[in-house]
Design an enzyme around this catalytic site. Structure first.
Site, PDB file in Angstrom:
ATOM      1  N   ALA A 200       0.868  -1.198   0.000  1.00 45.24           N
ATOM      2  CA  ALA A 200       0.000   0.000   0.000  1.00 45.24           C
ATOM      3  C   ALA A 200       0.898   1.239   0.000  1.00 45.24           C
ATOM      4  O   ALA A 200       0.765   2.129   0.847  1.00 45.24           O
ATOM      5  CB  ALA A 200      -0.948  -0.008   1.198  1.00 45.24           C
TER       6      ALA A 200
ATOM      7  N   HIS B  54       6.954   5.854   1.458  1.00 46.41           N
ATOM      8  CA  HIS B  54       7.762   4.667   1.119  1.00 46.41           C
ATOM      9  C   HIS B  54       8.750   4.990   0.001  1.00 46.41           C
ATOM     10  O   HIS B  54       9.887   4.511  -0.001  1.00 46.41           O
ATOM     11  CB  HIS B  54       6.864   3.510   0.663  1.00 46.41           C
ATOM     12  CG  HIS B  54       5.923   3.012   1.713  1.00 46.41           C
ATOM     13  ND1 HIS B  54       4.565   3.256   1.672  1.00 46.41           N
ATOM     14  CD2 HIS B  54       6.131   2.285   2.835  1.00 46.41           C
ATOM     15  CE1 HIS B  54       3.983   2.687   2.713  1.00 46.41           C
ATOM     16  NE2 HIS B  54       4.907   2.099   3.430  1.00 46.41           N
TER      17      HIS B  54
END
Ligand code: PAF
Length: 281
Positions: free
Chosen positions: A32, A37
């Site tokens: 996700a 990230h």
């Protein structure tokens, strides 16, 4: 970008990467993926020659009644984002590659895991420590990158790496925020439009509290005011807002040494966490 799901395959791929010489950085994730990230991957590319990302929704870090089943699983989109970000290898293990039949080992830390999220999510940090230790042994990276957004997690991973002699440099990466200051999180996807608007009260309250503490106001009073602000903004519960030593995570009352203000609060059904540095100068 190469994708591996079996330990035997990822080890062979790593042997090839390492034959090229150079260092390897690991970016562990549960998928996700958002810009937070991708910032980890970008930093990983700066510190190492090769970047390995992992995607594994780790069942042992979810408690009863938590969102393991509904946790967003978006592997195809995640893989495309990782490839575009310059990741070399994606380790997306099958569950049995991480937890083989009869798995009986748990890594459990004291100290840094006590209180804060450790109090309201029993067993959560045992699950995190155990899976991260497994990922470290599977990939054997030179560097591993984690977001400061999960500050208690970062502190326990640093502690574990020191305690268990992992020859891995743990790199903390600053939290990536939306334009209004809300920290990026995979769980922000659970917020309704109205909750999303109100959620900004969390980073705002932390910033105001940090400023008040640095001005010399009582941290206890500043924290009481911050909780009131969150309830006023429509948060249903505040699990904690606490001032802790930035390294050991021991409770502190002032920011004589670098400190961190950490919070967890629920808006609707979504539990949000955030934290901010409280440091002089
Ligand atoms: O921060 C996360 O996404 C997870 O806790 C981690 C470190 C990948 C372990 O499952």
């Amino acid at each position: 970008m190469q994708l591996e799901r079996r330990l035997i395959g990822v080890r062979a791929a790593l042997r090839e990467l390492r034959a090229d010489s150079g260092t390897v950085a690991l970016v562990p994730t549960m998928g996700a993926l958002h810009k937070g990230h991708i910032a980890l991957v970008a930093r990983a590319r700066e510190v190492a020659d090769h970047v390995v990302a992992s995607i594994f929704v780790n069942p042992t870090q979810f408690g009863e009644g938590e969102d393991f089943d509904s946790y967003p699983r978006t592997e195809e989109e995640d893989a495309a984002k990782l490839e575009a970000a310059g990741c070399n290898l994606l380790w997306a293990p099958r569950p049995e590659e991480v937890y083989p039949a009869g798995f009986s080992t748990t890594i459990s830390l004291t100290g840094v895991t006590e209180g804060l999220c450790g109090a309201s999510r029993p067993g959560h940090f045992d699950g995190v420590a155990t899976v991260v230790a497994k990922l470290f042994n599977q990939i054997r990276p030179d560097y591993a990158l984690f977001g400061e957004k999960d500050y208690q997690q970062l502190a326990l991973i640093r502690r574990m790496a020191r305690d268990l002699d992992f020859e891995i440099e743990i790199v903390g990466v600053p939290t990536v925020r939306e334009a209004d200051g809300l920290a990026l999180s995979s769980r922000n996807a659970y917020l309704s439009a109205e909750e999303r608007e109100r959620a900004v009260a969390l980073p705002d309250a932390l910033a105001e509290t940090a400023t008040a503490i640095l001005r010399g106001e009582s941290s206890a009073d500043a924290i009481i005011a911050a909780k009131a602000k969150l309830f006023e903004a429509g948060f249903a519960t505040v699990d904690y807002i606490e001032l802790r030593d930035a390294e050991t995570l021991e409770p502190v009352e002032t920011a004589e040494r670098p400190a961190r203000l950490l919070a967890a609060a629920r808006i609707g059904k979504t539990r949000l966490i955030d934290n901010i540095a409280v440091e002089k100068g």
